[in-house]
Design a protein around this motif. Structure first.
Motif, short mmCIF file in Angstrom:
data_model
loop_
_atom_site.label_atom_id
_atom_site.label_comp_id
_atom_site.label_asym_id
_atom_site.label_seq_id
_atom_site.Cartn_x
_atom_site.Cartn_y
_atom_site.Cartn_z
N ARG A 146 0.83 9.53 1.82
CA ARG A 146 -0.61 9.69 1.69
C ARG A 146 -1.07 11.10 2.02
O ARG A 146 -0.40 11.83 2.74
N ASP B 17 -6.00 2.92 5.31
CA ASP B 17 -5.92 1.47 5.17
C ASP B 17 -6.67 0.72 6.26
O ASP B 17 -6.61 -0.50 6.36
N ARG C 173 -6.24 0.52 9.52
CA ARG C 173 -5.45 -0.25 10.49
C ARG C 173 -5.84 0.00 11.94
O ARG C 173 -5.31 -0.66 12.85
N PHE D 290 -13.63 -0.46 1.67
CA PHE D 290 -12.36 -0.23 0.98
C PHE D 290 -12.48 -0.62 -0.49
O PHE D 290 -12.99 -1.69 -0.82
N SER E 106 -10.63 -0.13 -4.64
CA SER E 106 -9.53 0.27 -5.51
C SER E 106 -10.10 1.00 -6.71
O SER E 106 -10.97 0.48 -7.41
N ASP F 190 1.54 1.47 -3.32
CA ASP F 190 0.93 1.40 -2.00
C ASP F 190 -0.23 0.41 -2.04
O ASP F 190 -1.24 0.64 -2.70
N LYS F 191 -0.11 -0.70 -1.31
CA LYS F 191 -1.12 -1.76 -1.36
C LYS F 191 -2.23 -1.59 -0.32
O LYS F 191 -3.15 -2.40 -0.25
N GLY F 192 -2.15 -0.54 0.48
CA GLY F 192 -3.26 -0.18 1.36
C GLY F 192 -3.75 -1.29 2.25
O GLY F 192 -3.01 -1.92 2.99
N LYS F 193 -5.05 -1.56 2.17
CA LYS F 193 -5.72 -2.52 3.04
C LYS F 193 -5.15 -3.91 2.91
O LYS F 193 -5.15 -4.71 3.87
N ASN G 149 -5.45 -5.80 -1.96
CA ASN G 149 -4.37 -4.91 -2.39
C ASN G 149 -4.90 -3.69 -3.14
O ASN G 149 -5.85 -3.80 -3.92
N PHE H 177 -8.49 1.30 -0.57
CA PHE H 177 -8.42 2.31 0.47
C PHE H 177 -9.83 2.69 0.91
O PHE H 177 -10.80 2.50 0.17
N HIS I 31 -6.42 9.10 -1.89
CA HIS I 31 -5.56 8.75 -0.76
C HIS I 31 -4.14 9.28 -0.92
O HIS I 31 -3.43 9.51 0.05
#
Length: 325
Positions: free
Chosen positions: A77, A94, A96, A209, A211, A218-221, A231, A234, A250
């Motif tokens: 990223r 994402d 986290r 978030f 898409s 990259d499935k991110g969140k 999926n 971001f 991202h």
């Protein structure tokens, strides 16, 4: 017309910052966080600091498509900027981490990024007179622990505040702070281009978030939430100082800001789970230029004087001299 669901654009208020202790940190606490931010001893190989990727001279990013981690290995990223995190509600692309205190040590402990263990971090800081003195002064503790390291880091990061751009001056009543073209771009931003649907509020982000049809692996969140409906989504980045932080997205896949607008004008990418908000905009070349002109009015560079770490430099000199003997 401005989208009704969007929060109106404005200047962030310092009164709205929610400090963990209920009041702003002291200058000494912010300075301690700055020392940590620039100290290469906080990486396993002693060659990376937080400022390696979040370079204040490059908009607190690094100008690279994706970050370089431990041993210069490319990560997946792009390095995000650090402006106005004091008002943030989620962190990382994402999401986290829910607080700065939660976020700040994660890159340091990551084997892919700075690759320093918790114990090595504590050992290194507790063995340095510089940090012993500062942590004693700020927190009145004899032994440095991760809780207070997190507090110091977060105090510095919350001090990186951009609230005096030409657009903010315009909002305060200075009608000459931005050009007629920028005002036309503002109308597009809140109207036809509908940028405000995601880039709203004081910091030009909904902290949510989406898409854009870019991500395919990259499935991110979605990974963080263990939810397939999230999926490839971001976090919406702030647009404050956006002209300073190329490349974009991202994954750093779009090189410049004009190309970003052309991307949205086409209706985004063709990747999976694309947000329904991403639709063709039908902007003319003139409208694209005006929108770019408006985005430039969000620029308010933050100058950070790099701290001196005399003990660090002395340690390096001693080591080199010893090796040469």
């Amino acid at each position: 017309m401005q989208t009704s669901m969007a929060t109106p654009l404005s200047t962030p208020s310092l009164d709205d910052i929610e400090y963990p202790e209920g009041e702003p940190p002291t200058e000494a606490e912010v300075y301690l966080g700055k020392l940590l931010f620039f100290d290469e001893r906080l990486s396993g190989n002693r060659q990376m600091s937080c400022a390696t990727c979040h370079n204040p001279d490059m908009g607190f990013s690094d100008g690279l498509k994706v970050s370089l981690g431990n041993d210069d290995k490319p990560l997946s990223r792009h390095t995000p900027s650090l402006y106005n995190l004091a008002w943030g509600s989620s962190f990382f692309a994402d999401g986290r981490a829910s607080t700065l205190e939660h976020q700040v040590l994660m890159p340091i402990f990551s084997s892919d990024e700075m690759n320093l263990s918790k114990q090595d971090l504590l050992d290194r800081l507790n063995s340095e007179k510089l940090y012993q003195q500062h942590f004693k002064q700020v927190y009145d503790i004899a032994t440095i622990d991760t809780q207070h390291i997190r507090q110091a880091f977060s105090a510095f990061l919350r001090s990186i505040i951009a609230i005096n751009s030409p657009y903010d001056q315009y909002l305060k009543g200075n009608q000459f702070a931005i050009s007629k073209e920028a005002i036309s771009g503002l109308k597009l931003f809140t109207g036809k281009a509908n940028c405000i649907r995601c880039h709203d509020g004081p910091n030009f982000t909904d902290d949510s978030f989406h898409s854009l049809g870019i991500a395919t692996i990259d499935k991110g969140k979605g990974v963080i939430d263990n939810d397939a409906s999230m999926n490839f989504r971001f976090k919406t980045p702030t647009l404050r100082n956006i002209t300073l932080t190329a490349p974009y997205m991202h994954n750093g896949s779009i090189a410049d800001l004009e190309s970003v607008i052309h991307f949205y004008n086409r209706g985004g990418g063709s990747g999976p789970n694309k947000d329904s908000l991403i639709q063709p905009l039908n902007l003319s070349d003139v409208e694209i230029r005006n929108l770019l002109t408006f985005l430039a009015t969000l620029t308010d560079p933050i100058l950070i004087e790099r701290p001196s770490l005399p003990e660090l430099y002395q340690a390096k000199i001693t080591t080199i001299s010893g090796e040469n003997k």
